[in-house]
Design an enzyme around this catalytic site. Structure first.
Site, PDB file in Angstrom:
ATOM      1  CG  ASP A  89      -2.026   1.022   1.106  1.00 43.12           C
ATOM      2  OD1 ASP A  89      -2.478   1.268  -0.009  1.00 43.12           O
ATOM      3  OD2 ASP A  89      -2.437   1.579   2.141  1.00 43.12           O
ATOM      4  CE1 TYR A 123       0.168   9.129   3.952  1.00 42.51           C
ATOM      5  CE2 TYR A 123       2.484   9.765   3.922  1.00 42.51           C
ATOM      6  CZ  TYR A 123       1.204   9.928   4.416  1.00 42.51           C
ATOM      7  OH  TYR A 123       0.952  10.876   5.384  1.00 42.51           O
ATOM      8  CG  HIS A 176      -3.776  11.019   2.574  1.00 39.54           C
ATOM      9  ND1 HIS A 176      -4.768  11.040   3.528  1.00 39.54           N
ATOM     10  CD2 HIS A 176      -2.939   9.991   2.926  1.00 39.54           C
ATOM     11  CE1 HIS A 176      -4.555  10.073   4.417  1.00 39.54           C
ATOM     12  NE2 HIS A 176      -3.447   9.430   4.074  1.00 39.54           N
ATOM     13  NE  ARG A 235       5.353  15.724  10.222  1.00 38.32           N
ATOM     14  CZ  ARG A 235       4.804  14.761   9.484  1.00 38.32           C
ATOM     15  NH1 ARG A 235       4.466  13.608  10.056  1.00 38.32           N
ATOM     16  NH2 ARG A 235       4.576  14.933   8.194  1.00 38.32           N
ATOM     17  CD  GLU A 293      -5.852   4.897   4.788  1.00 40.69           C
ATOM     18  OE1 GLU A 293      -5.178   4.636   3.767  1.00 40.69           O
ATOM     19  OE2 GLU A 293      -5.350   5.086   5.905  1.00 40.69           O
ATOM     20  CD  GLU A 351      -5.420   2.952   0.007  1.00 38.71           C
ATOM     21  OE1 GLU A 351      -4.665   2.219  -0.676  1.00 38.71           O
ATOM     22  OE2 GLU A 351      -5.237   3.182   1.225  1.00 38.71           O
ATOM     23  CG  ASP A 379      -5.236   0.400   3.837  1.00 41.93           C
ATOM     24  OD1 ASP A 379      -5.199  -0.744   4.316  1.00 41.93           O
ATOM     25  OD2 ASP A 379      -4.410   1.285   4.118  1.00 41.93           O
ATOM     26  NE  ARG A 387      -6.991   6.837   9.682  1.00 41.72           N
ATOM     27  CZ  ARG A 387      -6.289   6.771   8.567  1.00 41.72           C
ATOM     28  NH1 ARG A 387      -5.033   6.376   8.594  1.00 41.72           N
ATOM     29  NH2 ARG A 387      -6.856   7.072   7.400  1.00 41.72           N
ATOM     30  CD  GLN A 426      -2.070   4.546  10.729  1.00 46.46           C
ATOM     31  OE1 GLN A 426      -3.287   4.543  10.588  1.00 46.46           O
ATOM     32  NE2 GLN A 426      -1.246   4.967   9.782  1.00 46.46           N
ATOM     33  CE1 TYR A 461       4.133   7.468  12.622  1.00 46.01           C
ATOM     34  CE2 TYR A 461       2.717   7.400  14.554  1.00 46.01           C
ATOM     35  CZ  TYR A 461       3.537   8.106  13.691  1.00 46.01           C
ATOM     36  OH  TYR A 461       3.756   9.440  13.888  1.00 46.01           O
ATOM     37  CE  LYS A 505      -2.899   2.140   7.394  1.00 39.13           C
ATOM     38  NZ  LYS A 505      -3.740   2.979   6.526  1.00 39.13           N
ATOM     39  CB  THR A 510      -7.156  -4.740   2.579  1.00 39.21           C
ATOM     40  OG1 THR A 510      -6.161  -4.330   3.521  1.00 39.21           O
ATOM     41  CG2 THR A 510      -7.128  -3.807   1.374  1.00 39.21           C
ATOM     42  CB  THR A 563      -5.811   8.064   1.646  1.00 38.75           C
ATOM     43  OG1 THR A 563      -5.819   7.093   2.689  1.00 38.75           O
ATOM     44  CG2 THR A 563      -7.089   8.877   1.702  1.00 38.75           C
ATOM     45  CD  GLU A 617      -6.901  13.363   3.915  1.00 33.61           C
ATOM     46  OE1 GLU A 617      -6.539  14.344   3.249  1.00 33.61           O
ATOM     47  OE2 GLU A 617      -7.061  12.229   3.424  1.00 33.61           O
TER      48      GLU A 617
END
Length: 406
Positions: free
Chosen positions: A119, A121, A126, A135, A193, A195, A227, A231, A234, A238, A247, A251, A338, A352
């Site tokens: 998968d 990114y 996104h 951040r 997600e 995709e 996907d 969260r 994750q 992660y 994850k 799927t 995504t 999002e």
């Protein structure tokens, strides 16, 4: 012979003669076999081979597309041309029509045996939104490597399920605050997600990287992917190696695989890439795809992400996946990550759309969501233009959230 099929194709079906997606189906009491969707019916390819109307290489009396996908581009092209002829030349109608089965009478199965699952990114919008969410004080929401290579994680092939398979809410470790001790329990921040994936047909040798221009010779087709993502799991797991249990629980993929050839008219120039990619990632053709996705939550459309905005293209993803020497295998599944666009209504996940739960999503029925609740049903759809100015519709992906097993 005419380009118009003699098979009835309802207006807006998306499964017209320019599409002809492949899948695996069965009728009660029968073994799964390969078919092609046309209108509201599936054309039984195994049945056609028994009558001598199609070339039979033991491809179609099978529970997966893998055998046919491994046959290669010449076989794909010849079979597509032959099916088109059979469905448009009325001289074949008497022999072909008995092998058309209403979709309402069949069960659809996972179309491929998944070898490996990767998968990516690949949406700048996104990645930028995720960076701003997690951040907020950083001057650069996207990390320095992101514009240099297609970032990805390696997923779990064994939990790739066909559309319609119930999705069990995963349980795992989660931490509810920076100073809190981790607990174990059902995910409280379950997400979707939206995709687009592609499926490898022809394998490659170990140690032999594939350039972007080899895409058509190795990739069989495209399909929609959800996907599912936990969260809260994750966020805790992660660092430093990326997602794992958040994850790997499920799927979802479509039951129909759209051939690469059916999307040639949908190819458009991708967004400009700055800095210029390294030579192994440079692509001579425009390989963004003009697909408009649609995300539906409990019958309400909540977003329409544009796939044409993806920063990294499928041929670049394939080139990067093999550049270190990994061989391509029949049934390898590569998902885009995504799909999100620049506008709020084009965001491809609830992370999002609700800004990590800070801005709940209000639905037309008066309810609201931050993340998915038990009983929620998510459906993904996508449309693409055809050479005649019509549209084809990719096979949809749907899944309903069920409670965590006791």
């Amino acid at each position: 012979m005419t380009d118009v099929p003699w098979v009835p194709v309802p207006d807006g079906s998306g499964f017209g003669i320019e599409h002809l997606p492949y899948g695996v189906f069965s009728r009660p009491g029968e073994l799964p076999r390969v078919g092609v969707a046309i209108g509201d019916a599936v054309l039984d390819l195994a049945g056609l081979t028994e009558t001598g109307l199609l070339d039979d290489r033991r491809w179609f009396a099978s529970g997966s597309l893998n055998g046919f996908m491994a046959a290669g581009r010449a076989a794909w092209r010849a079979n597509r041309a032959r099916i088109t002829e059979l469905l448009t030349d009325a001289a074949h109608r008497e022999r072909v029509e008995p092998h058309l089965i209403p979709l309402t009478e069949v069960e659809q199965h996972r179309p491929i045996e998944v070898a490996d699952y990767v998968d990516f990114y690949s949406s700048l919008h996104h990645a930028s939104n995720v960076g701003r969410i997690f951040r907020p004080d950083s001057e650069h929401p996207v990390l320095p490597n992101w514009r240099r290579l297609p970032v990805a994680y390696h997923g779990r092939a064994g939990t790739v399920y066909v559309s319609g398979t119930p999705i069990l809410r995963p349980a795992g470790q989660r931490r509810e605050g920076p100073a809190a001790e981790p607990t174990h329990g059902p995910s409280l921040r379950l997400d979707l997600e939206a995709e687009v994936g592609f499926v490898a047909g022809v394998p490659s040798a170990a140690g032999r990287p594939l350039p972007p221009d080899a895409f058509r010779d190795h990739v069989f087709g495209f399909l929609l992917v959800n996907d599912w993502s936990a969260r809260d799991l994750q966020a805790w797991e992660y660092q430093p190696l990326g997602p794992f249990l958040s994850k790997s629980f499920a799927t979802s993929i479509a039951a129909w695989v759209t051939p690469v050839a059916a999307l040639e008219a949908a190819r458009v120039p991708p967004p400009a890439q700055d800095p210029e990619p390294l030579p192994y990632l440079r692509c001579d053709e425009p390989w963004a795809l003009d697909l408009t996705l649609e995300i539906e939550l409990n019958g309400h459309v909540i977003a329409r992400p544009p796939f044409s905005s993806m920063y990294w293209t499928p041929p670049q993803q394939l080139a990067h996946a093999t550049v270190a020497g990994a061989p391509l295998r029949t049934g390898d599944l590569f998902a885009s990550g995504t799909v999100s666009g620049p506008d709020p209504a084009q965001r491809g996940c609830l992370l999002e759309l609700t800004w990590n739960g800070e801005d709940p999503l209000h639905l037309a029925d008066g309810t609201h969501r931050t993340f998915l609740e038990d009983g929620d049903t998510i459906t993904l759809r996508a449309q693409a233009p055809t050479a005649t100015g019509n549209h084809l519709t990719l096979g949809e992906v749907t899944g309903t959230i069920h409670p965590t097993p006791p």
